[in-house]
Design an enzyme around this catalytic site. Structure first.
Site, PDB file in Angstrom:
ATOM      1  N   LYS A 148       0.822  -1.217   0.000  1.00 60.26           N
ATOM      2  CA  LYS A 148       0.000   0.000   0.000  1.00 60.26           C
ATOM      3  C   LYS A 148       0.850   1.259   0.000  1.00 60.26           C
ATOM      4  CE  LYS A 148       0.484   1.016   4.557  1.00 60.26           C
ATOM      5  NZ  LYS A 148       1.451   1.914   5.077  1.00 60.26           N
ATOM      6  N   THR A 175      -3.259   5.625   4.603  1.00 63.11           N
ATOM      7  CA  THR A 175      -1.970   6.073   4.067  1.00 63.11           C
ATOM      8  C   THR A 175      -2.170   7.013   2.882  1.00 63.11           C
ATOM      9  OG1 THR A 175      -1.195   3.883   4.691  1.00 63.11           O
ATOM     10  CG2 THR A 175       0.319   5.215   3.460  1.00 63.11           C
TER      11      THR A 175
END
Lengths: 331, 331
Positions: A191, A248
Site C-alpha cells: 500500500k 496512508t
C-alpha cells in the site's frame, strides 16, 4: 504465552507509539534505539522529537542502546525497524540474545534484491521463534494521542496472536486477530507504493474522485500481487489491506503520500528526500514490486507508473493520463 | 443502441455534471428540472448556483420544465432524481412519454417503506424499458471541473452498458462496465450511511485511523447487507462499493459526511438540515437500512449507530465507544 514485559526494537514513531500502547495496557516496556546519543536524549527528556514530536513518554518506559538489555526477560519483542535496516539489526539481535522470545513485527516493506517479507528476514536470522505481524490503519501520531484505532495481529501461531490481542488491546486501541500473516504483511508493504501515487495525484491538483479511483484500482493491484505471493485475497479487503491503504493515501501524516505530492508538484526524488529525516518505505518497496511483478507476471500498472516517475524521470501528468487511457474494460 | 441525444431528468449537481459529460462526449443534451422558474434562470444565466456553483453550462445544452420535451427523440434518459422524489417523477414521465427509451439511473438510495432500489421504482412505474445503473466515486463538482474520474455502468442489458460506456467516456471520465446492477446500486446507496458515520468521527475530532477503520468495517457491513439483497460480493470491492465509499467519507464536498460532522460537533439533525438546500440521501437511507437489517437479520452495527444518533438522540461519543468495545474477535 503471558505478556508482561515487552522490548521494543526501534525508536521510530511507530515503535514509540506501540511502546505507549503496551505501557498503557499494563506492560513493563523497554525501547531499544540504534544511536546511543539519541537514546540518552529520549531517556532524559521523555521526548522523541525526531520521529514522534509533541508526545511525552511516561517515566516507567525504559530506554537502552543495548539489544541484549532490551531483549533480556522480555515476553515479547516488538520489531519496529525499517526494512532496509532490519537484516543487520536482526543479526545483531541474534548475536546478543540466544532466547526464543516471540516477536511481533511492525515492519512494512519488501527487502530489495531478496524480495523477502520482514518476517522472512527475521526467520532467516533468528531461527524458529514464534512470529506475529501487527498491521492496519494506524498512524503513530494518532495512536499516541489516543485516537480510536483498529489493527489486526496475524500469525500462524494462534496462541501468540491471542496473547498479543489480549495483552495490548485497550479502549482506544482495538486488535482483531487473523491467520494470514503473509497477506497482512504484504498489505502493509504494497500500500505504501499506492500511497506515493495518491500523493502524486494530490500534487497534480486532482481531487477525491481521482484518489478514490486510485485506491479502488490500487486495491485490485495489491490483491493480485499478494495472491500470487501466497496471501489470501480476503485479507486485502480488511484492515491490513483496504484500511491501511485508505489511511496512508488520505492522511496528512503519511510520508509516502508526502513524497508523491512533492513529486507531483515538480520536484525530483533526490530533492524531496533531502528534506526528510528518513526515506519512506514505499520509495524502496516500489523497486521490489517492479521485480516481483516481472517475476510473477502480474500486471501492476499503478506501481509501475510510480516506479517510472520516481526512478526514470517519467512525467507524473503523462503517467496519470496513460492510466486513464487504458482500454475501456470490465471492472 | 446508438446514443446521440440524451435527456437528463433532474437539474441537481450530479445531473448537471453528467449533462456536461454527455455534451463533451458529443451528444445533444436537454436537462429537465422540476421548477420552471429555476429552469428558466439556468437557461438564461447558464449557471446552476443552487446545486453546482461556479460552473458554466455551454449554450448547446437545452433546458426544459416539460418531461415530454426532455424525453422526445432522446436515445437515452439519464435519471438524476433523488430517491424521495423518484416515484412521482417517474409516474409523471410515464404519463408524458410512451416510448421505451433506455434509462441510465444515477439515483443513490433505497426507498423508505417499500425498501426498493431506484431501478426497481423505475421498473414499477415505466415498465420494461432497458435500465443501466451508473455509479462510482464521482463528486459532481470534480467531474464538472474535468478532474480524472472513473465510474462503472452496470446492467443486465450488455448492449446498453456497452453503448453508454462508449458514448459517454472521455479523457477525464473513464467508464468501466459491470453486470451486477443490484450491487452497483446498493453500493451507492448504503455507503451514504457510512459517510454520515465518517462525518460524526470528524466532528468528534477523531483522525484518519478511526476513519479508515470505519471505512474498512463499513465495507464489510455493506457487503453483507448487499449480498443478502442479491448483490455480488465482488461488486463492493470495486468502484461502486469501496471507491464510492472512500470518496464520500473523505471529501469536503460530501453532504452526507457534512451532516455527520455537524452532529458530531453537537448539533441535532433538524438544526443541521435547516441550513441545507436538500436532505442528503443517507439521512433517508439509514431508515431503510434499519428495516432491511431487521428483515434480513444482518448485523449492521455502524448503520444502526447512525440511526440511533440521528433519530433517537443517542450520544455520538458513546456510540463510537460502543463500537470500539465490541468483543475482540477475528477480522
Amino acid at each position: 504465552v503471558k505478556i508482561a514485559r515487552v522490548g521494543v526494537i526501534g525508536d521510530g514513531g511507530w515503535g514509540t507509539a506501540m511502546a505507549l500502547v503496551a505501557h498503557q495496557a499494563g506492560c513493563r516496556v523497554t525501547i531499544w534505539g540504534a544511536f546511543p546519543d539519541y537514546v540518552a536524549e529520549q531517556r532524559r527528556t521523555r521526548r522523541n522529537p525526531r520521529f514522534l514530536a509533541g508526545v511525552t513518554i511516561p517515566r516507567p518506559i525504559g530506554y537502552t542502546a543495548d539489544l541484549a538489555e532490551a531483549a533480556a526477560g522480555a515476553d515479547l519483542l516488538i520489531s519496529a525497524v525499517p526494512t532496509p535496516f532490519l537484516r543487520s539489526v536482526a543479526q545483531r539481535l541474534a548475536a546478543a540474545h540466544a532466547g526464543r522470545t516471540p516477536i511481533c513485527s511492525l515492519t512494512k516493506g519488501i527487502e530489495n534484491v531478496t524480495l523477502l517479507r520482514p518476517s522472512q528476514i527475521l526467520r532467516q536470522t533468528l531461527g524458529r521463534v514464534p512470529i506475529a505481524v501487527l498491521t492496519g490503519p494506524s498512524h503513530a501520531e494518532e495512536v499516541a494521542r489516543g485516537i480510536p484505532t483498529t489493527v489486526v495481529v496475524a500469525s500462524r501461531n494462534r496462541p501468540l496472536a491471542d496473547a498479543i490481542q489480549h495483552a495490548l488491546s485497550g479502549p482506544t486501541f482495538r486488535i482483531y486477530w487473523g491467520t494470514d500473516p503473509v497477506g497482512a504483511e504484504l498489505g502493509g508493504a504494497l500500500k505504501n507504493v499506492i500511497a506515493v501515487a495518491a500523493g502524486i495525484c494530490d500534487g497534480l491538483g486532482y481531487g477525491d474522485n481521482t484518489k478514490s479511483a486510485l485506491i479502488a484500482r490500487g486495491l485490485v493491484e495489491l490483491t493480485m500481487l499478494g495472491a500470487a505471493m501466497g496471501a489470501r485475497r480476503a485479507t486485502f479487503m480488511g484492515l491490513a489491506g483496504l484500511g491501511d491503504l485508505v489511511t496512508t493515501c488520505i492522511s496528512r501524516h503519511g510520508r509516502n503520500r508526502f513524497v508523491g505530492e512533492a513529486i507531483g508538484r515538480g520536484k525530483t526524488l533526490p530533492q524531496v528526500l533531502k528534506s526528510m529525516k528518513m526515506v519512506p518505505e514505499g520509495v524502496h518497496t516500489v523497486k521490489s514490486v517492479r521485480d516481483l511483478s516481472r517475476r510473477l507476471k502480474i500486471d501492476a500498472p499503478i506501481s509501475m507508473a510510480v516506479y517510472r516517475i520516481l526512478y526514470e524521470g517519467a512525467s507524473p501528468r503523462a503517467e496519470v493520463a496513460g492510466l486513464m487511457r487504458r482500454p475501456l474494460g470490465r471492472e
